[in-house]
Design a protein around this motif. Structure first.
Motif, PDB file in Angstrom:
ATOM      1  N   UNK A  68       0.727  -0.720  -0.483  1.00 45.04           N
ATOM      2  CA  UNK A  68       0.066   0.246  -0.212  1.00 45.04           C
ATOM      3  C   UNK A  68       0.480   1.286   0.429  1.00 45.04           C
ATOM      4  N   UNK A  69       2.376   1.733   1.091  1.00 45.40           N
ATOM      5  CA  UNK A  69       2.912   2.144   0.335  1.00 45.40           C
ATOM      6  C   UNK A  69       3.513   2.911  -1.002  1.00 45.40           C
ATOM      7  N   UNK A  70       3.715   1.599  -0.716  1.00 50.08           N
ATOM      8  CA  UNK A  70       4.464   1.448  -2.473  1.00 50.08           C
ATOM      9  C   UNK A  70       3.649   2.437  -3.052  1.00 50.08           C
ATOM     10  N   UNK A 294      -3.022  10.525   0.664  1.00 49.64           N
ATOM     11  CA  UNK A 294      -2.415  10.322   2.232  1.00 49.64           C
ATOM     12  C   UNK A 294      -2.603   8.558   2.564  1.00 49.64           C
ATOM     13  N   UNK A 295      -2.082   7.914   3.633  1.00 54.75           N
ATOM     14  CA  UNK A 295      -2.921   7.028   3.881  1.00 54.75           C
ATOM     15  C   UNK A 295      -3.309   6.508   4.967  1.00 54.75           C
ATOM     16  N   UNK A 296      -4.044   5.138   5.168  1.00 55.51           N
ATOM     17  CA  UNK A 296      -4.523   4.988   6.449  1.00 55.51           C
ATOM     18  C   UNK A 296      -3.854   3.107   6.231  1.00 55.51           C
ATOM     19  N   UNK A 324      -8.725   1.911  -3.307  1.00 59.32           N
ATOM     20  CA  UNK A 324      -8.280   0.173  -2.430  1.00 59.32           C
ATOM     21  C   UNK A 324      -7.246  -0.538  -3.333  1.00 59.32           C
ATOM     22  N   UNK A 325      -6.082  -0.735  -2.768  1.00 57.00           N
ATOM     23  CA  UNK A 325      -4.842  -1.439  -3.098  1.00 57.00           C
ATOM     24  C   UNK A 325      -5.512  -2.983  -2.868  1.00 57.00           C
ATOM     25  N   UNK A 374      -6.560  -0.417  -7.029  1.00 54.52           N
ATOM     26  CA  UNK A 374      -5.491  -0.499  -7.334  1.00 54.52           C
ATOM     27  C   UNK A 374      -5.169  -1.949  -7.331  1.00 54.52           C
ATOM     28  N   UNK A 375      -4.561  -2.633  -8.214  1.00 54.48           N
ATOM     29  CA  UNK A 375      -4.097  -4.164  -8.372  1.00 54.48           C
ATOM     30  C   UNK A 375      -1.707  -3.742  -8.371  1.00 54.48           C
TER      31      UNK A 375
END
Length: 553
Positions: A68-70, A294-296, A324-325, A374-375
């Motif tokens: 996810x962070x990538x 940003x992220x969660x 959504x990754x 996102x795949x």
């Protein structure tokens, strides 16, 4: 090459150059060496910016990895490449997972934030300041009980624990004050990891220094012999704790490999806390750029739910779109495939595992927010597997993009960036909270467990039931709920994968965190101090005479 090998080959720009990209002058930053800086806060509002916000979340994490962070970093880079001025706002890594099993939190491959070694280790000292402030308060409380205790603080009912930024299961339960009269009052207590400290949540939800001080003063440290709560303000320790956090309150500015400005600040774990970077960091990013990405933390059942129900009311801004990754590998694992078999095609398991992704999509859509999937592409993915996911998302009316952020950086995330921008610019979010803030804590927990997780029933322990009665008496019912549960499952049992329904969800106790502004509900056997695995990541780390570090990921 490994992440750290890729990072070591990048020629970073001086942080002053990164600051100039987003209109910051020398007086707007405090440099921590050549490549890190803290932002002076507050920043002047910039009305010429679009102030768009994109939240990146994911399906439930698995041992197969989601990245996810990538994807977050690659998306930020890609959006700048297509002409949308973007700043990334990330959480700050904890050294516990870095030396444990999860690794760092700076992305990977060619979608990394730099300097990755510094960020994943001591960085600008925020974690250490939080640890020191937390433990100073603990020492002051113990000293107060020994020397004065005019309020009648019951040593058996002190809920404030000490913390360390390491995974140390041996400290979960300890006894302090042993050794005689002058060593203090003996009592049972324990340690949490720093990221789970209420001070971390306070730092991440404070809007400025005045608000930080106000929140510190509201923290409930324990109860009297008459069962009345005792706060930091009542003990007179508010300013001392706040002083130790004054510099940690300022967000940190760094850069990606592609030199995208990135603000990193705050790192609570989404499985045991609210799991979002600071309100100050997100606001700063929105003031400095047209788009903030940003992220969660962890899956959307944890980080995204808490972002939307806990952070958004303080932030004052709802996401304009949610990413959504997902990965083929993780979905197959959720569908029953063995970890050892994930490098080959598993269409049957993949189709079963899609239920997990679909549950997350539906949950985010409950808030009235537009979604794109996102795949995150792995080399072992086949065209047929990617087509199965794409067709599934399209059947739900959700757009999907295959990304290759690890190998290609922003170039591998351009398709996602274009879809995100289109979604933001052509769709209006109609935000609706998941629950009524005026509802009782019981009702909020039941709403999250039943509507979001898929449970049919919530079982509260006897202790939890008594706490609910106490909260009603004390007037704490209007606080949002922060459920602490395993990140691997919608249930409180980490072995139950996919998208289960009809299960019983168990709450063993509550922890009121009035400084943070929410009530934690501990589900199942969730621990607030993690342990180390059989082979910690620390074992594979090396440093040579030139201070070159390897094995950090």
């Amino acid at each position: 090459m490994t992440d750290i090998e890729i990072a070591s080959q990048v020629e970073m720009l001086p942080i002053t150059e990164i600051a100039k990209k987003i209109g910051l002058q020398a007086d707007d930053i405090e440099q921590y060496g050549k490549y890190k800086a803290k932002l002076a806060w507050p920043l002047a509002y910039r009305p010429d910016k679009k102030h768009k916000l994109v939240l990146v979340t994911s399906i439930n994490p698995t041992p197969a990895g989601e990245g996810k962070s990538t994807v977050l970093v690659g998306l930020g880079d890609a959006m700048n490449q297509i002409g949308r001025q973007t700043v990334i706002a990330m959480r700050e890594p904890s050294m516990g997972p870095v030396f444990g099993i999860k690794g760092g939190a700076t992305g990977g491959g060619y979608s990394q934030v730099l300097p990755m070694e510094d960020i994943n280790l001591h960085f600008t000292g925020d974690m250490h300041a939080l640890t020191a402030a937390n433990n100073t308060l603990a020492a002051l409380i113990d000293n107060y009980i020994m020397r004065d205790n005019s309020l009648g603080l019951d040593p058996r009912r002190i809920q404030w624990k000490r913390v360390e930024d390491v995974n140390d299961r041996a400290l979960r339960n300890v006894v302090t004050g042993l050794g005689g009269v002058m060593q203090g009052v003996p009592r049972e207590t324990g340690f949490d990891i720093t990221a789970a400290s209420e001070l971390m949540a306070v730092l991440c939800l404070a809007t400025d220094l005045v608000d930080l001080k106000r929140r510190v003063g509201r923290i409930v440290v324990g109860y009297t012999y008459d069962s009345e709560p005792v706060t930091v303000a009542q003990l007179g320790f508010t300013d001392a704790v706040t002083i130790l956090l004054k510099d940690a309150l300022k967000p940190n500015l760094v850069q990606t490999i592609a030199h995208t400005p990135t603000i990193i600040h705050g790192g609570p774990f989404a499985n045991i806390a609210h799991g979002c970077n600071s309100v100050i960091a997100t606001r700063a990013a929105m003031q400095l750029a047209d788009y903030t990405v940003t992220e969660a933390g962890f899956g959307a059942d944890l980080g995204a739910e808490k972002f939307l129900d806990i952070k958004v009311p303080v932030l004052g801004k709802t996401p304009d779109a949610v990413v959504i990754v997902a990965t083929v590998r993780a979905l197959e694992y959720n569908g029953g495939a063995k970890l050892a078999d994930l490098d080959r095609e598993n269409l049957l398991e993949l189709k079963r595992g899609l239920a997990n992704l679909n549950r997350h999509i539906t949950n985010v859509q409950r808030y009235g927010l537009p979604v794109v999937v996102a795949i995150n592409h792995f080399a072992s993915d086949t065209d047929r597997e990617l087509a199965v996911i794409t067709e599934n998302c399209q059947s739900l009316g959700v757009d999907v993009a295959v990304t290759d952020a690890w190998a290609q950086g922003g170039a591998g995330t351009l398709a996602l960036a274009k879809k995100v921008v289109q979604l933001v610019e052509e769709t209006k979010a109609e935000f609706t909270p998941l629950y009524d803030y005026q509802a009782s804590p019981r009702a909020k927990v039941e709403t999250i467990a039943k509507k979001y997780y898929g449970a049919s029933e919530v079982e509260f322990s006897r202790k939890a039931e008594k706490q609910l009665e106490q909260f009603a008496r004390l007037g704490w019912n209007d606080l949002p709920i922060c459920i602490a549960k395993t990140q691997y499952s919608f249930t409180d049992d980490q072995t139950v994968l996919g998208a289960p329904t009809g299960f019983k969800f168990h709450i063993r106790e509550f922890v009121p965190k009035l400084g943070a502004g929410f009530i934690v509900a501990l589900a199942g056997n969730m621990m607030t101090m993690p342990g180390l695995p059989a082979r910690p990541a620390a074992v594979g780390m090396t440093i040579d005479a030139d201070e070159k570090i390897t094995g950090l990921f």
